[in-house]
Design a protein around this motif. Structure first.
Motif, PDB file in Angstrom:
ATOM      1  N   ARG A  97     -19.638 -14.779 -34.183  1.00 56.06           N
ATOM      2  CA  ARG A  97     -20.608 -13.693 -34.330  1.00 56.06           C
ATOM      3  C   ARG A  97     -19.884 -12.347 -34.397  1.00 56.06           C
ATOM      4  N   HIS A  98     -20.323 -11.497 -35.326  1.00 56.77           N
ATOM      5  CA  HIS A  98     -19.803 -10.133 -35.380  1.00 56.77           C
ATOM      6  C   HIS A  98     -20.182  -9.426 -34.086  1.00 56.77           C
ATOM      7  N   ALA A  99     -19.236  -8.754 -33.462  1.00 51.75           N
ATOM      8  CA  ALA A  99     -19.454  -8.117 -32.156  1.00 51.75           C
ATOM      9  C   ALA A  99     -20.631  -7.147 -32.166  1.00 51.75           C
ATOM     10  N   GLU A 100     -20.794  -6.402 -33.239  1.00 48.86           N
ATOM     11  CA  GLU A 100     -21.870  -5.412 -33.278  1.00 48.86           C
ATOM     12  C   GLU A 100     -23.258  -6.060 -33.344  1.00 48.86           C
ATOM     13  N   LEU A 101     -23.315  -7.356 -33.619  1.00 51.82           N
ATOM     14  CA  LEU A 101     -24.596  -8.052 -33.663  1.00 51.82           C
ATOM     15  C   LEU A 101     -24.928  -8.772 -32.362  1.00 51.82           C
ATOM     16  N   ALA A 102     -24.075  -8.658 -31.368  1.00 50.16           N
ATOM     17  CA  ALA A 102     -24.308  -9.327 -30.083  1.00 50.16           C
ATOM     18  C   ALA A 102     -25.683  -9.013 -29.480  1.00 50.16           C
ATOM     19  N   PRO A 103     -26.164  -7.772 -29.552  1.00 48.10           N
ATOM     20  CA  PRO A 103     -27.483  -7.516 -28.957  1.00 48.10           C
ATOM     21  C   PRO A 103     -28.639  -8.209 -29.686  1.00 48.10           C
ATOM     22  N   PHE A 104     -28.397  -8.677 -30.887  1.00 51.25           N
ATOM     23  CA  PHE A 104     -29.469  -9.231 -31.706  1.00 51.25           C
ATOM     24  C   PHE A 104     -29.438 -10.752 -31.831  1.00 51.25           C
ATOM     25  N   ILE A 105     -28.359 -11.380 -31.398  1.00 51.77           N
ATOM     26  CA  ILE A 105     -28.226 -12.834 -31.525  1.00 51.77           C
ATOM     27  C   ILE A 105     -28.136 -13.446 -30.140  1.00 51.77           C
ATOM     28  N   ASP A 106     -29.107 -14.263 -29.814  1.00 58.11           N
ATOM     29  CA  ASP A 106     -29.128 -14.976 -28.536  1.00 58.11           C
ATOM     30  C   ASP A 106     -28.267 -16.221 -28.708  1.00 58.11           C
ATOM     31  N   LEU A 107     -27.010 -16.134 -28.279  1.00 58.74           N
ATOM     32  CA  LEU A 107     -26.067 -17.216 -28.511  1.00 58.74           C
ATOM     33  C   LEU A 107     -26.493 -18.540 -27.871  1.00 58.74           C
ATOM     34  N   PRO A 108     -26.970 -18.547 -26.609  1.00 52.55           N
ATOM     35  CA  PRO A 108     -27.449 -19.824 -26.055  1.00 52.55           C
ATOM     36  C   PRO A 108     -28.608 -20.413 -26.867  1.00 52.55           C
ATOM     37  N   ALA A 109     -29.490 -19.574 -27.381  1.00 55.08           N
ATOM     38  CA  ALA A 109     -30.590 -20.070 -28.214  1.00 55.08           C
ATOM     39  C   ALA A 109     -30.068 -20.606 -29.544  1.00 55.08           C
ATOM     40  N   ALA A 110     -29.079 -19.924 -30.131  1.00 55.41           N
ATOM     41  CA  ALA A 110     -28.475 -20.411 -31.379  1.00 55.41           C
ATOM     42  C   ALA A 110     -27.808 -21.759 -31.147  1.00 55.41           C
ATOM     43  N   HIS A 111     -27.135 -21.888 -30.019  1.00 55.90           N
ATOM     44  CA  HIS A 111     -26.486 -23.157 -29.666  1.00 55.90           C
ATOM     45  C   HIS A 111     -27.531 -24.254 -29.483  1.00 55.90           C
ATOM     46  N   ALA A 112     -28.600 -23.957 -28.755  1.00 55.93           N
ATOM     47  CA  ALA A 112     -29.665 -24.947 -28.549  1.00 55.93           C
ATOM     48  C   ALA A 112     -30.297 -25.351 -29.877  1.00 55.93           C
ATOM     49  N   GLY A 113     -30.505 -24.395 -30.768  1.00 52.59           N
ATOM     50  CA  GLY A 113     -31.054 -24.704 -32.082  1.00 52.59           C
ATOM     51  C   GLY A 113     -30.119 -25.563 -32.912  1.00 52.59           C
ATOM     52  N   ALA A 114     -28.825 -25.274 -32.820  1.00 52.38           N
ATOM     53  CA  ALA A 114     -27.836 -26.076 -33.546  1.00 52.38           C
ATOM     54  C   ALA A 114     -27.812 -27.509 -33.024  1.00 52.38           C
ATOM     55  N   LEU A 115     -27.892 -27.667 -31.704  1.00 48.83           N
ATOM     56  CA  LEU A 115     -27.933 -29.020 -31.127  1.00 48.83           C
ATOM     57  C   LEU A 115     -29.192 -29.766 -31.568  1.00 48.83           C
ATOM     58  N   ALA A 116     -30.332 -29.067 -31.574  1.00 44.83           N
ATOM     59  CA  ALA A 116     -31.583 -29.693 -32.000  1.00 44.83           C
ATOM     60  C   ALA A 116     -31.519 -30.102 -33.467  1.00 44.83           C
ATOM     61  N   GLY A 117     -30.954 -29.247 -34.308  1.00 40.51           N
ATOM     62  CA  GLY A 117     -30.809 -29.578 -35.727  1.00 40.51           C
ATOM     63  C   GLY A 117     -29.931 -30.793 -35.933  1.00 40.51           C
TER      64      GLY A 117
ATOM     65  N   ARG B 293     -29.408 -33.218 -33.726  1.00 38.33           N
ATOM     66  CA  ARG B 293     -30.154 -34.400 -33.253  1.00 38.33           C
ATOM     67  C   ARG B 293     -31.177 -34.862 -34.284  1.00 38.33           C
ATOM     68  N   ALA B 294     -31.775 -33.906 -34.995  1.00 41.87           N
ATOM     69  CA  ALA B 294     -32.785 -34.244 -36.002  1.00 41.87           C
ATOM     70  C   ALA B 294     -32.164 -34.721 -37.307  1.00 41.87           C
ATOM     71  N   GLY B 295     -30.852 -34.608 -37.429  1.00 41.94           N
ATOM     72  CA  GLY B 295     -30.174 -35.062 -38.640  1.00 41.94           C
ATOM     73  C   GLY B 295     -30.214 -34.082 -39.792  1.00 41.94           C
ATOM     74  N   VAL B 296     -30.516 -32.813 -39.509  1.00 38.35           N
ATOM     75  CA  VAL B 296     -30.567 -31.812 -40.573  1.00 38.35           C
ATOM     76  C   VAL B 296     -29.452 -30.770 -40.455  1.00 38.35           C
ATOM     77  N   ALA B 297     -28.524 -30.988 -39.543  1.00 39.18           N
ATOM     78  CA  ALA B 297     -27.417 -30.059 -39.344  1.00 39.18           C
ATOM     79  C   ALA B 297     -26.204 -30.839 -38.852  1.00 39.18           C
ATOM     80  N   PRO B 298     -25.019 -30.285 -39.061  1.00 38.80           N
ATOM     81  CA  PRO B 298     -23.814 -30.964 -38.568  1.00 38.80           C
ATOM     82  C   PRO B 298     -23.744 -30.932 -37.042  1.00 38.80           C
ATOM     83  N   ALA B 299     -22.966 -31.835 -36.491  1.00 43.99           N
ATOM     84  CA  ALA B 299     -22.788 -31.906 -35.040  1.00 43.99           C
ATOM     85  C   ALA B 299     -22.063 -30.676 -34.519  1.00 43.99           C
ATOM     86  N   VAL B 300     -22.486 -30.217 -33.356  1.00 41.43           N
ATOM     87  CA  VAL B 300     -21.813 -29.108 -32.682  1.00 41.43           C
ATOM     88  C   VAL B 300     -20.586 -29.670 -31.969  1.00 41.43           C
TER      89      VAL B 300
END
Length: 116
Positions: A53-73, A75-82
């Motif tokens: 993540r670009h440092a200046e975007l840290a206030p706008f990107i919830d990294l734990p939520a992005a990670h949880a979304g990546a894991l969910a994707g 698991r659903a077979g629509v995204a690569p494994a984390v």
């Protein structure tokens, strides 16, 4: 900015060479505006697609939520494994999909097995 080498230090990917993976564009956001994207260890046994993540975007990107979304994707077979999560460095690493991968589209995400 955090470098790929700093993110990978101390991991199984430490010392791998990295190259740019996706050229930044203005839109859509899934095409690299908010992240530096590199592929590390290409040609090896387990290459990694690393998003930092670009440092200046840290206030706008919830990294734990992005990670949880990546894991969910994944698991659903629509995204690569984390494969790596480095929240203090603003990075998520994924299994590298070489060509001919493509980004999921709305019709992919609306399949009943994905929505289940």
């Amino acid at each position: 900015m955090t470098t790929p080498e700093a993110v990978l230090a101390g991991s199984v990917w430490a010392g791998l060479s990295c190259r740019p993976a996706v050229a930044p564009v203005a839109s859509p956001m899934c095409q690299a505006v908010e992240w530096v994207n590199v592929v590390c260890g290409e040609g090896g046994a387990a290459p990694l697609f690393l998003k930092i993540r670009h440092a200046e975007l840290a206030p706008f990107i919830d990294l734990p939520a992005a990670h949880a979304g990546a894991l969910a994707g994944a698991r659903a077979g629509v995204a690569p494994a984390v494969r790596l999560f480095a929240p203090t460095q603003g990075a998520i690493g994924f299994e590298w999909y070489p060509s001919p991968w493509r980004a999921a589209r709305l019709d992919d995400l609306r399949r009943p097995e994905v929505l289940a």
